[in-house]
Motif scaffolding. Structure first.
Motif, PDB file in Angstrom:
ATOM      1  N   GLY A 163      42.930  27.224  38.754  1.00  0.00           N
ATOM      2  CA  GLY A 163      43.703  27.728  38.534  1.00  0.00           C
ATOM      3  C   GLY A 163      43.800  28.931  37.663  1.00  0.00           C
ATOM      4  N   ARG A 197      51.225  33.295  35.900  1.00  0.00           N
ATOM      5  CA  ARG A 197      50.488  34.138  36.873  1.00  0.00           C
ATOM      6  C   ARG A 197      49.412  34.033  36.388  1.00  0.00           C
ATOM      7  N   GLU A 198      48.844  34.216  35.148  1.00  0.00           N
ATOM      8  CA  GLU A 198      46.912  35.133  35.634  1.00  0.00           C
ATOM      9  C   GLU A 198      46.399  33.679  33.613  1.00  0.00           C
ATOM     10  N   ARG A 214      39.028  35.227  34.868  1.00  0.00           N
ATOM     11  CA  ARG A 214      38.739  35.751  35.840  1.00  0.00           C
ATOM     12  C   ARG A 214      37.221  35.722  35.668  1.00  0.00           C
ATOM     13  N   GLY A 274      41.117  30.905  44.900  1.00  0.00           N
ATOM     14  CA  GLY A 274      42.436  31.043  44.196  1.00  0.00           C
ATOM     15  C   GLY A 274      42.230  32.298  43.221  1.00  0.00           C
ATOM     16  N   ARG A 275      43.100  32.113  42.447  1.00  0.00           N
ATOM     17  CA  ARG A 275      43.486  33.646  41.254  1.00  0.00           C
ATOM     18  C   ARG A 275      42.223  33.929  40.257  1.00  0.00           C
ATOM     19  N   THR A 276      41.541  33.398  40.769  1.00  0.00           N
ATOM     20  CA  THR A 276      40.599  32.868  39.202  1.00  0.00           C
ATOM     21  C   THR A 276      38.956  33.897  39.754  1.00  0.00           C
ATOM     22  N   MET A 323      43.113  41.246  40.984  1.00  0.00           N
ATOM     23  CA  MET A 323      43.317  39.989  40.551  1.00  0.00           C
ATOM     24  C   MET A 323      46.118  39.733  40.784  1.00  0.00           C
ATOM     25  N   ILE A 378      45.665  39.325  44.993  1.00  0.00           N
ATOM     26  CA  ILE A 378      45.271  38.331  45.174  1.00  0.00           C
ATOM     27  C   ILE A 378      45.944  36.840  44.277  1.00  0.00           C
ATOM     28  N   ARG A 379      46.876  36.799  43.505  1.00  0.00           N
ATOM     29  CA  ARG A 379      47.066  35.600  42.969  1.00  0.00           C
ATOM     30  C   ARG A 379      47.859  34.834  43.613  1.00  0.00           C
ATOM     31  N   CYS A 438      45.719  32.793  48.603  1.00  0.00           N
ATOM     32  CA  CYS A 438      45.180  31.367  47.911  1.00  0.00           C
ATOM     33  C   CYS A 438      44.331  30.448  49.107  1.00  0.00           C
TER      34      CYS A 438
END
Length: 441
Positions: A160, A300-301, A304, A380-382, A390, A393-394, A399
């Motif tokens: 993540g 959430r972020e 990446r 996943g989100r990365t 992002m 797709i997060r 995922c």
């Protein structure tokens, strides 16, 4: 040096991406190990108590099939069949925005991973990697100060935060141009809800009636929770029990332990204020009580990775497809504000940029592959994407899809002992389709 064990595939991180990756690799014949730093699988869904899975469809087609859909069906079979499905006309009933009972999901994920003959290692951090040129040969795990090196042919980073990729020297982007990331949320659960009264309120409030009408009433009285400008969400998870994704922690630095620790303490302090709001303004919740909050803030972020291809906002807007697409999705660009002042504009973009029913974009296999590694994938989100993409797709359903793609790719590579970028893309896509994933042929 400790005695070294060996696996075909090691997956780090047991959230939706990690579960799907490990199950896919194990079912396709690989000796697989899933390493999770906490005591259960599920990531944001169980540890952070995010109350619902986002959409599995684009309103016409079930985009998230395969392992993700299998998990959803097991959750529905074993959990409370909530009345609170999102029945908007642009969604397919009962497979979009499905409530999550975190205790049921923990058991479902244990079962699906262990039945695939994948090993699980809980309470364990990966603290280092042993790298030769463009290949990770081993990871160093740590449990209560005891270090252990474990060899692997292939490694999938589902942390993540792209922690293993960063250890291996993979480049990455972080947040916006100023290094700010989306606010986090400490989710929590409440009990004692009068469900019939609450459902009548939802019915009268309409499409966006989850909490928005109550928030409007609170604002009219100058009584909306301090600092909150973006409405949260909630989902009934059991009879009289709901999970809430409500409240923001601004200025958070998720890769800084000091910042994260302070934010979590401040978020817990804020929960009583949010509870007061619910009791005062949401019909059916006058007598609700706090049951639990997430073990930590939902993030959430963060990072990446730099991959072989970077998905961009332009790809989102043109509904891009790719010859090496291994997953498809259609969720709006959902960027939560870094500071409260951003909320209104970002909410406008969320509504303005939404897809029509039946539309979707593809996620290329190349986005899962770091540009400087031969035996590592991310899911996943990365994965490799800009900040706009992002934000679509997060969430958890895609995922599952990128995780299944990464695990399947490693299994195909292991059979021929080749690099991840050398596998036959047609074979990968066909295998994913045969295993239930949506692939546009």
């Amino acid at each position: 040096m400790w005695e070294r064990k060996f696996y075909d595939v090691i997956v780090a991180g047991g959230g939706p991406a990690g579960v799907a990756a490990s199950v896919a690799a194990a079912r396709n014949g690989c000796k697989t190990l899933l390493i999770e730093r906490e005591s259960c699988l599920g990531g944001m869904a169980t540890q952070a108590m995010v109350p619902a899975f986002g959409p599995f469809t684009n309103g016409e087609v079930d985009l998230i099939g395969g392992i993700g859909r299998e998990i959803l069906e097991k959750l529905k079979e074993n959990g409370y069949q909530s009345l609170f499905y999102d029945r908007r006309p642009d969604r397919i009933e009962e497979i979009d925005w499905h409530p999550i009972d975190p205790e049921v999901l923990k058991r479902v994920l244990d079962e699906i991973v262990l039945e695939s003959n994948c090993d699980i290692l809980f309470h364990t951090d990966v603290i280092d990697v042993e790298k030769k040129d463009r290949t990770v040969e081993a990871v160093c795990t740590c449990y209560r100060g005891k270090k252990e090196w474990i060899h692997t042919k292939y490694l999938i980073d589902c942390t993540g935060n792209a922690d293993l990729a960063e250890m291996a020297g993979v480049g990455f982007d972080y947040g916006d141009e100023e290094g700010k990331v989306q606010a986090g949320t400490l989710c929590f659960r409440v009990a004692g809800i009068d469900v019939p009264e609450f459902m009548e309120y939802v019915k009268q409030a309409g499409e966006d009636g989850n909490l928005s009408k109550a928030c409007e009433r609170a604002r009219e009285h100058g009584d909306f929770p301090a600092g909150e400008l973006k409405v949260g969400g909630m989902a009934l998870q059991a009879d009289g029990v709901a999970g809430l994704n409500f409240g923001h922690s601004y200025g958070l630095k998720p890769l800084d332990a000091w910042s994260l620790s302070r934010a979590e303490a401040e978020a817990r302090k804020k929960v009583p204020e949010l509870m007061r709001f619910l009791k005062r303004y949401v019909p059916g919740m006058e007598n609700c009580v706090l049951v639990s909050s997430g073990d930590g803030i939902g993030i959430r972020e963060s990072r990446r990775i730099h991959g072989r291809y970077t998905l961009t906002g332009e790809d989102y807007f043109r509904r891009a497809d790719f010859e090496d697409a291994v997953a498809y999705y259609s969720y709006p660009v959902d960027i939560h504000p870094s500071v409260p002042e951003e909320a209104e504009k970002l909410q406008e973009n969320y509504q303005k940029w939404r897809y029509k029913n039946g539309e979707c974009y593809g996620i290329p296999y190349r986005c899962l592959l770091p540009d400087n590694m031969d035996n590592m994938a991310a899911a996943g989100r990365t994965i490799s994407a800009d900040r706009i993409m992002m934000a679509s797709i997060r969430i958890m359903p895609p995922c599952f899809a990128t995780g299944q793609a990464a695990g399947t790719a490693c299994a195909l590579a292991a059979k021929s002992n080749i690099r991840l970028d050398q596998i036959d893309i047609k074979e990968l896509r066909n295998t994913l389709k045969q295993d239930g994933q949506f692939i546009r042929m």
